[in-house]
Write a protein that holds these residues in place. Structure first.
Motif, mmCIF file in Angstrom:
data_model
loop_
_atom_site.group_PDB
_atom_site.id
_atom_site.type_symbol
_atom_site.label_atom_id
_atom_site.label_comp_id
_atom_site.label_asym_id
_atom_site.label_seq_id
_atom_site.Cartn_x
_atom_site.Cartn_y
_atom_site.Cartn_z
ATOM 1 N N VAL A 1 0.873 -1.039 0.068
ATOM 2 C CA VAL A 1 -0.051 -0.121 -0.077
ATOM 3 C C VAL A 1 0.640 1.241 0.120
ATOM 4 C CG1 VAL A 1 -1.797 1.342 1.125
ATOM 5 C CG2 VAL A 1 -1.863 -1.162 1.181
ATOM 6 N N ALA A 2 1.765 1.078 0.874
ATOM 7 C CA ALA A 2 2.746 2.617 1.104
ATOM 8 C C ALA A 2 3.333 2.643 -0.530
ATOM 9 C CB ALA A 2 3.843 2.160 2.071
ATOM 10 N N ALA A 3 3.874 1.552 -1.017
ATOM 11 C CA ALA A 3 4.739 1.864 -2.235
ATOM 12 C C ALA A 3 3.622 2.364 -3.392
ATOM 13 C CB ALA A 3 5.053 0.525 -2.794
ATOM 14 N N ALA A 4 2.378 1.759 -3.414
ATOM 15 C CA ALA A 4 1.511 2.217 -4.293
ATOM 16 C C ALA A 4 1.189 3.704 -4.163
ATOM 17 C CB ALA A 4 -0.252 1.252 -4.306
ATOM 18 N N LEU A 5 1.053 4.182 -2.925
ATOM 19 C CA LEU A 5 0.702 5.653 -2.517
ATOM 20 C C LEU A 5 1.693 6.187 -3.163
ATOM 21 C CD1 LEU A 5 -1.122 7.689 -1.178
ATOM 22 C CD2 LEU A 5 0.196 7.070 0.987
ATOM 23 N N THR A 6 3.171 5.974 -2.753
ATOM 24 C CA THR A 6 4.131 6.842 -3.321
ATOM 25 C C THR A 6 4.339 6.959 -4.806
ATOM 26 O OG1 THR A 6 5.469 5.784 -1.335
ATOM 27 C CG2 THR A 6 6.544 7.112 -2.786
ATOM 28 N N GLU A 7 4.034 5.756 -5.406
ATOM 29 C CA GLU A 7 4.040 5.848 -6.834
ATOM 30 C C GLU A 7 2.878 6.492 -7.661
ATOM 31 O OE1 GLU A 7 3.294 2.405 -10.221
ATOM 32 O OE2 GLU A 7 3.856 1.599 -8.256
ATOM 33 N N ARG A 8 1.723 6.464 -6.775
ATOM 34 C CA ARG A 8 0.471 7.319 -7.449
ATOM 35 C C ARG A 8 0.707 8.582 -7.485
ATOM 36 N NH1 ARG A 8 -4.375 4.851 -7.835
ATOM 37 N NH2 ARG A 8 -5.116 6.963 -8.625
ATOM 38 N N LEU A 9 1.311 9.185 -6.100
ATOM 39 C CA LEU A 9 1.488 10.577 -5.632
ATOM 40 C C LEU A 9 2.578 11.112 -6.824
ATOM 41 C CD1 LEU A 9 1.485 10.692 -2.003
ATOM 42 C CD2 LEU A 9 -0.163 11.615 -3.528
ATOM 43 N N ASP A 10 3.706 10.339 -7.360
ATOM 44 C CA ASP A 10 4.764 10.715 -8.004
ATOM 45 C C ASP A 10 4.468 10.688 -9.342
ATOM 46 O OD1 ASP A 10 6.377 11.295 -6.109
ATOM 47 O OD2 ASP A 10 7.484 9.362 -5.972
ATOM 48 N N GLU A 11 3.339 9.952 -9.612
ATOM 49 C CA GLU A 11 2.949 10.110 -11.195
ATOM 50 C C GLU A 11 2.438 11.553 -11.520
ATOM 51 O OE1 GLU A 11 -0.245 7.292 -11.785
ATOM 52 O OE2 GLU A 11 1.068 5.773 -11.607
ATOM 53 N N GLN A 12 1.793 12.216 -10.437
ATOM 54 C CA GLN A 12 1.437 13.457 -10.619
ATOM 55 C C GLN A 12 1.629 14.466 -9.793
ATOM 56 O OE1 GLN A 12 -2.890 11.763 -11.019
ATOM 57 N NE2 GLN A 12 -3.004 13.515 -12.904
ATOM 58 N N ARG A 13 3.057 14.407 -9.452
ATOM 59 C CA ARG A 13 3.520 15.288 -8.413
ATOM 60 C C ARG A 13 3.277 16.655 -8.244
ATOM 61 N NH1 ARG A 13 9.446 13.690 -5.790
ATOM 62 N NH2 ARG A 13 9.352 15.066 -4.422
ATOM 63 N N SER A 14 3.123 17.328 -9.532
ATOM 64 C CA SER A 14 3.125 18.884 -9.267
ATOM 65 C C SER A 14 1.427 18.931 -9.156
ATOM 66 C CB SER A 14 3.456 19.438 -10.780
ATOM 67 O OG SER A 14 2.685 18.674 -11.963
ATOM 68 N N PHE A 15 0.692 18.260 -9.624
ATOM 69 C CA PHE A 15 -0.852 18.292 -9.340
ATOM 70 C C PHE A 15 -1.163 18.208 -7.968
ATOM 71 C CE2 PHE A 15 -5.209 16.287 -9.102
ATOM 72 C CZ PHE A 15 -5.726 17.287 -9.762
ATOM 73 N N PHE A 16 -0.555 17.365 -7.274
ATOM 74 C CA PHE A 16 -0.820 17.080 -5.570
ATOM 75 C C PHE A 16 -0.082 18.038 -4.763
ATOM 76 C CE2 PHE A 16 -1.619 12.667 -7.074
ATOM 77 C CZ PHE A 16 -3.237 12.856 -6.927
ATOM 78 N N SER A 17 0.738 18.639 -5.509
ATOM 79 C CA SER A 17 1.712 19.723 -4.738
ATOM 80 C C SER A 17 0.618 20.631 -3.712
ATOM 81 C CB SER A 17 3.009 20.298 -5.495
ATOM 82 O OG SER A 17 3.522 21.280 -4.551
ATOM 83 N N GLY A 18 1.032 20.784 -2.551
ATOM 84 C CA GLY A 18 0.228 21.972 -1.745
ATOM 85 C C GLY A 18 -1.226 21.085 -1.174
ATOM 86 N N ALA A 19 -1.312 19.991 -1.551
ATOM 87 C CA ALA A 19 -2.857 19.550 -1.008
ATOM 88 C C ALA A 19 -2.782 19.262 0.369
ATOM 89 C CB ALA A 19 -3.082 18.341 -1.757
ATOM 90 N N ARG A 20 -4.125 19.654 0.986
ATOM 91 C CA ARG A 20 -4.257 19.180 2.440
ATOM 92 C C ARG A 20 -4.913 17.678 2.282
ATOM 93 N NH1 ARG A 20 -7.993 22.704 6.524
ATOM 94 N NH2 ARG A 20 -9.589 21.755 5.003
ATOM 95 N N VAL A 21 -4.391 16.783 2.806
ATOM 96 C CA VAL A 21 -4.819 15.489 2.870
ATOM 97 C C VAL A 21 -5.141 14.985 4.145
ATOM 98 C CG1 VAL A 21 -3.814 13.057 2.481
ATOM 99 C CG2 VAL A 21 -2.886 14.903 1.359
ATOM 100 N N THR A 22 -6.726 14.298 3.604
ATOM 101 C CA THR A 22 -7.338 13.455 4.692
ATOM 102 C C THR A 22 -7.180 11.974 4.510
ATOM 103 O OG1 THR A 22 -9.053 15.139 4.844
ATOM 104 C CG2 THR A 22 -9.652 12.965 5.652
ATOM 105 N N LEU A 23 -6.580 11.233 5.240
ATOM 106 C CA LEU A 23 -6.199 9.982 4.967
ATOM 107 C C LEU A 23 -7.214 8.840 5.420
ATOM 108 C CD1 LEU A 23 -3.675 8.200 3.790
ATOM 109 C CD2 LEU A 23 -2.944 7.997 6.055
ATOM 110 N N ASP A 24 -7.774 8.172 4.744
ATOM 111 C CA ASP A 24 -8.725 7.153 5.160
ATOM 112 C C ASP A 24 -8.066 5.741 5.115
ATOM 113 O OD1 ASP A 24 -10.898 5.394 5.850
ATOM 114 O OD2 ASP A 24 -12.302 6.434 4.344
ATOM 115 N N VAL A 25 -7.766 5.309 6.349
ATOM 116 C CA VAL A 25 -7.071 3.821 6.115
ATOM 117 C C VAL A 25 -8.078 2.765 6.516
ATOM 118 C CG1 VAL A 25 -4.901 4.757 6.866
ATOM 119 C CG2 VAL A 25 -6.523 3.948 8.541
ATOM 120 N N GLY A 26 -9.202 3.081 6.686
ATOM 121 C CA GLY A 26 -10.621 1.872 6.966
ATOM 122 C C GLY A 26 -10.060 1.042 8.347
#
Lengths: 225, 265
Positions: free
Chosen positions: A28-53
């Motif tokens: 999960v951690a690897a997938a999260l890092t990968e997905r964020l890095d795919e669109q790094r500039s898009f997510f930059s500055g975002a405020r994140v709410t993390l739902d881990v179920g």
């Protein structure tokens, strides 16, 4: 079908990131890092709410997610989980944390009794101290006290097997039939659906089990029989 | 083994944390204990003043953590007790200069040579509080018999529970016996009713405290002070002694006092 390990949803509270609760954490951690890095500039500055179920997360695991987000100029604003362990870890990291219950319609939740109809909720077996907020899509049962400064918001009913002194809101989605019960009812503020009441000042208060409900468009508190 | 690390915290400011640390430090030293006091309120240096050691500061906590001096160089020996030391906080830096890990490493180095390490926590629930609590074996929460102080203490207890630190013990400071008797102030029972933790001491309001702090002579050195007496009792309880509460120190419920007499406590 797209991989559901990590899903993103934009909302008025920023970016909500939902992580699959059943896949192994390193994946999960690897997938999260990968997905964020795919669109790094898009997510930059975002405020994140993390739902881990339902995943119980240790403080170090949560801390590494927080650090990972911060390295990408994002901030971890809130953690949502059904696991008390995760909530405690988040609190220990000074993060906002919300204990959520599985939605009553959640197909993966426990099956409700066989003969009688029922709805789901969460059971908390400890005293809620000042500063703690508990939210549920179902009912809330607390075996312990609700101290002044603590808050419970439930779409369903709220039952306190102990002293109620904090804020409670039952039927929070507009259910006028919701009730609040406590062994000793002295809330700072009591809300049911859209109605609000405060406890009358009462010097000679004697603890007794009481029930609060709506009748004729106002909140009534009666001794429990 | 070695020293027991005790953190004194409160949530709310101004309830008497620093006064408590200074007095417990002196009281423990008088009982022959080897004690170090650490002022973890970085940026707002106070404990050195109350201890009367302000003019002897050369190095401080941040100097130790950042490796500019050895721990011994920052430890100021008390004028009366050769086994009582103070590590002062820095005046010019802020809380981020020290991390919880730094505090754990520092206390681990001190543990073998002392019996007690008392840490004076800053008010609040942020980094400074985390630093102060990180190395603790025991936490003492200071509160006053007023609703806002008790509310903050409750929040702190919740945070400590989430961190598996605890169970914390409570010091009720600045209790005004006459007001409690008239029902105008929260009694010890009212406070423990909400907080549900063990009470380790009740310190009565005492006019000797403020001049003592101003003069840098902790009030517990004054044999006539009731507050000083209360601090000496807490120190003995910290050492594991079973010291009965002073008459009128506890709440004034006659039945409870009789019950206590009968139970031999």
């Amino acid at each position: 079908m797209r991989d559901q390990t990590v899903t993103f949803k934009g909302g008025k509270d920023g970016l909500q990131v939902t992580l699959d609760a059943h896949v192994d954490w390193p994946l999960v951690a690897a997938a999260l890092t990968e997905r964020l890095d795919e669109q790094r500039s898009f997510f930059s500055g975002a405020r994140v709410t993390l739902d881990v179920g339902a995943r119980p997360m240790r403080k170090d695991e949560l801390g590494s997610v927080k650090a990972m987000l911060e390295r990408r100029e994002m901030s971890l604003w809130m953690v949502m989980s059904e696991s008390q362990t995760t909530i405690d870890s988040a609190t220990a990291l000074d993060l906002r944390a919300d204990l959520i219950s599985p939605a009553p319609t959640d197909a993966e939740g426990l099956p409700v009794g066989t003969e009688d109809e029922g709805t789901q909720g969460i059971m908390v077996r400890r005293t809620l101290r000042s500063g703690r907020t508990l939210r549920s899509q179902g009912h809330v049962v607390v075996y312990g006290d609700v101290n002044p400064g603590a808050e419970i918001i439930a779409v369903g009913d709220i039952i306190i097997w102990g002293r109620l002194r904090g804020n409670v809101h039952a039927g929070a989605d507009g259910d006028d039939s919701a009730v609040v019960c406590a062994l000793d009812m002295r809330p700072t503020q009591l809300r049911i659906s859209g109605y609000i009441s405060i406890a009358p000042p009462d010097k000679r208060h004697k603890p007794k089990p009481e029930v609060a409900f709506i009748r004729n468009r106002q909140i009534i508190v009666e001794a429990w029989r | 083994m070695g020293a027991k690390v005790v953190t004194i915290t409160s949530g709310k400011g101004g309830v008497g944390k620093t006064t408590t640390v200074a007095n417990l430090g002196v009281a423990l030293a008088r009982l022959g204990q080897r004690v170090v006091l650490i002022d973890a309120d970085i940026g707002l240096r106070n404990l050195d003043i109350v201890m009367g050691l302000e003019n002897r500061i050369v190095y401080d906590l941040v100097d130790v953590v950042e490796g500019r001096c050895k721990i011994r160089q920052a430890m100021i020996k008390h004028k009366l007790f050769p086994e009582l030391y103070l590590i002062p906080s820095a005046q010019t830096r802020d809380k981020t200069a020290v991390s919880p890990t730094d505090m754990i490493q520092l206390t681990d180095k001190l543990r073998p040579e002392f019996d007690f390490i008392l840490i004076d926590s800053p008010a609040g629930i942020e980094r400074g509080f985390r630093n102060a609590v990180a190395p603790s074996d025991e936490v003492l929460i200071v509160t006053n018999p007023e609703v806002s102080a008790v509310r903050d203490a409750d929040r702190i207890i919740g945070l400590l529970e989430a961190d598996n630190k605890g169970p914390a013990q409570l010091i009720l400071n600045r209790a005004k016996i006459d007001l409690i008797r008239k029902g105008e102030m929260l009694s010890a029972e009212d406070v423990t009713d909400i907080l549900a933790i063990r009470l380790i001491g009740i310190v009565p309001e005492d006019e000797h405290v403020i001049p003592s702090s101003n003069n840098g002579v902790p009030v517990t050195l004054n044999e006539n002070s009731r507050a000083g007496m209360a601090f000496r009792n807490i120190a003995r309880r910290l050492m594991g002694e079973n010291v009965p509460f002073m008459p009128m120190e506890d709440d004034n419920n006659i039945l409870r006092r009789i019950a206590r007499l009968l139970s031999g406590g």
